[in-house]
Write a protein that holds these residues in place. Structure first.
Motif, mmCIF file in Angstrom:
data_model
loop_
_atom_site.group_PDB
_atom_site.id
_atom_site.type_symbol
_atom_site.label_atom_id
_atom_site.label_comp_id
_atom_site.label_asym_id
_atom_site.label_seq_id
_atom_site.Cartn_x
_atom_site.Cartn_y
_atom_site.Cartn_z
ATOM 1 N N MET A 53 -16.993 41.046 -17.652
ATOM 2 C CA MET A 53 -16.561 40.935 -19.049
ATOM 3 C C MET A 53 -17.457 39.980 -19.821
ATOM 4 S SD MET A 53 -12.424 40.762 -18.752
ATOM 5 C CE MET A 53 -11.421 42.245 -18.612
ATOM 6 N N VAL A 78 -14.307 40.182 -28.264
ATOM 7 C CA VAL A 78 -13.187 40.533 -27.397
ATOM 8 C C VAL A 78 -13.631 41.597 -26.402
ATOM 9 C CG1 VAL A 78 -10.809 41.367 -27.282
ATOM 10 C CG2 VAL A 78 -11.560 40.072 -29.284
ATOM 11 N N TYR A 100 -11.669 43.931 -23.584
ATOM 12 C CA TYR A 100 -10.389 44.319 -23.009
ATOM 13 C C TYR A 100 -10.589 44.904 -21.611
ATOM 14 C CZ TYR A 100 -8.698 44.132 -27.851
ATOM 15 O OH TYR A 100 -8.379 43.731 -29.116
ATOM 16 N N GLY A 101 -9.737 44.520 -20.704
ATOM 17 C CA GLY A 101 -9.673 45.196 -19.420
ATOM 18 C C GLY A 101 -8.718 46.370 -19.541
ATOM 19 N N ALA A 112 -4.244 48.570 -22.097
ATOM 20 C CA ALA A 112 -4.853 47.241 -22.030
ATOM 21 C C ALA A 112 -3.732 46.210 -22.056
ATOM 22 C CB ALA A 112 -5.801 47.022 -23.203
ATOM 23 N N ASP A 165 -2.802 42.074 -20.538
ATOM 24 C CA ASP A 165 -3.216 40.712 -20.887
ATOM 25 C C ASP A 165 -4.430 40.263 -20.096
ATOM 26 O OD1 ASP A 165 -1.280 39.990 -22.887
ATOM 27 O OD2 ASP A 165 0.234 39.992 -21.306
ATOM 28 N N ARG A 176 -8.104 40.063 -20.436
ATOM 29 C CA ARG A 176 -9.102 40.197 -21.499
ATOM 30 C C ARG A 176 -9.967 38.943 -21.546
ATOM 31 N NH1 ARG A 176 -4.355 38.809 -24.094
ATOM 32 N NH2 ARG A 176 -3.729 40.956 -24.393
ATOM 33 N N ARG A 223 -1.183 41.430 -26.710
ATOM 34 C CA ARG A 223 -1.825 42.741 -26.643
ATOM 35 C C ARG A 223 -1.784 43.454 -27.993
ATOM 36 N NH1 ARG A 223 1.531 45.103 -21.787
ATOM 37 N NH2 ARG A 223 1.195 42.957 -21.141
ATOM 38 N N SER A 257 -15.049 44.488 -30.573
ATOM 39 C CA SER A 257 -14.581 44.456 -29.187
ATOM 40 C C SER A 257 -15.231 45.571 -28.388
ATOM 41 C CB SER A 257 -13.059 44.599 -29.135
ATOM 42 O OG SER A 257 -12.654 45.862 -29.637
ATOM 43 N N VAL A 295 -14.633 47.483 -24.116
ATOM 44 C CA VAL A 295 -13.690 47.609 -23.011
ATOM 45 C C VAL A 295 -14.448 47.665 -21.693
ATOM 46 C CG1 VAL A 295 -11.996 48.811 -24.434
ATOM 47 C CG2 VAL A 295 -13.625 50.128 -23.069
#
Length: 319
Positions: A105, A116, A118-119, A154, A156, A158, A179, A189, A191
């Motif tokens: 990330m 940002v 996101y996972g 997605a 929490d 991140r 989220r 952002s 991912v």
């Protein structure tokens, strides 16, 4: 400090050592200064003792202990507020989200110039059918109400830049659902997709009741639609009652009335149910207004091993 990793924990004695080993193995090779901020959300098992033992051999580990159990989002808030890194990652300790993705990330954020990361869970086969279905309904509803910027699946897990963390800390609201709040800020952002694993050990700290509470907080924080539903329920109830009245008058004029209690009983139950539904929806919003008006902090810190002497909230919170 380049990186902070915030980890809310509550009664995680079964998985904590395994999680710490995997997270440290992922962070040490970075060769950059980092800290791991573990927020103990009032654990009642051996979690505090294990954290102290881990801290003795891991200088980057920092433990923030809350006075009582305040909930996952409040513990996450405490960790974000007290983090010091230029980048802040958040992850749970149950190992359903792989710690090895935190460096991935960080690399993605720097490479793409975003604030940002996101996972996103692209494979949830480890979850039960019920959880997959309810998660799909939740994210579908949230994307409809809070905007298409809410990434599906997605949670929490991140990574946030310091700018995003500071903006979140400046928000005055008490009931937080990150989220939804993070996408709402509108920062650029990207991912990182991953497969969601089964919990490595222990039991889930998010039973059905807490999942329902999270859904309720999410909906009432970002939409007034439930109040409109209550209004339409009232309109529908009024139309049904008007139709029943017209039917009763017509039956009386034609002489076809038969004494009985069934129709009256059903009508009273229907009207009462609509009224209770409307009052309940209105009460949810009034309750949130009442909680916000009290200005109580969402968490209380008992100790911080960094021994920081700064307020838990920025000045904008201390009204």
């Amino acid at each position: 400090m380049e990186l902070s990793v915030v980890v809310p924990v509550y009664d995680e004695e079964d998985v904590l050592e395994l999680f710490a080993a995997r997270l440290r193995a992922a962070l040490d090779p970075l060769g950059e200064p980092y800290e791991v901020v573990v927020v103990d959300d009032g654990s009642r098992d051996a979690t505090p003792r294990l954290l102290e033992a881990l801290r003795a051999g891991w200088p980057q580990l920092r433990v923030v202990r809350l006075r009582r159990n305040c909930g996952h989002q409040a513990a996450l808030t405490a960790g974000l507020d007290r983090s010091r890194g230029a980048w802040v990652a958040s992850i749970d300790a149950d190992l359903q989200d792989p710690p090895e993705l935190v460096p991935v990330m960080l690399t993605a954020a720097r490479r793409e110039g975003v604030d940002v990361v996101y996972g996103v869970r692209d494979d949830r086969t480890s979850d039960t059918w019920f959880k997959r279905r309810t998660a799909g309904l939740y994210y579908g509803l949230m994307r409809r109400e809070a905007g298409a910027d809410v990434p599906a699946d997605a949670g929490d897990f991140r990574l946030l830049s310091r700018r995003v963390v500071d903006e979140l800390a400046a928000l005055p609201e008490r009931h937080r659902v990150y989220r939804l709040l993070v996408p709402w800020l509108g920062h650029p952002s990207t991912v990182v997709a991953y497969r969601r694993d089964e919990r490595a050990a222990g039991t889930s700290k998010y039973p059905l009741a807490r999942m329902v509470r999270l859904g309720t907080d999410s909906l009432t924080s970002f939409s007034a639609r439930p109040l409109r539903v209550a209004t339409w329920c009232g309109v529908l109830g009024s139309l049904v009652c008007l139709l029943a009245m017209l039917t009763a008058v017509g039956a009386h004029l034609s002489g076809a009335t038969v004494p009985g209690w069934a129709s009256t009983f059903v009508a009273v139950l229907f009207v009462g149910a609509v009224q209770l539904l409307c009052l309940g929806l209105l009460g949810e919003y009034v309750g949130r207004l009442y909680a916000e008006a009290q200005h109580r902090p969402p968490y209380l810190v008992a100790s911080d091993t960094a021994d920081e002497r700064r307020p838990t909230r920025p000045a904008s919170w201390q009204r």
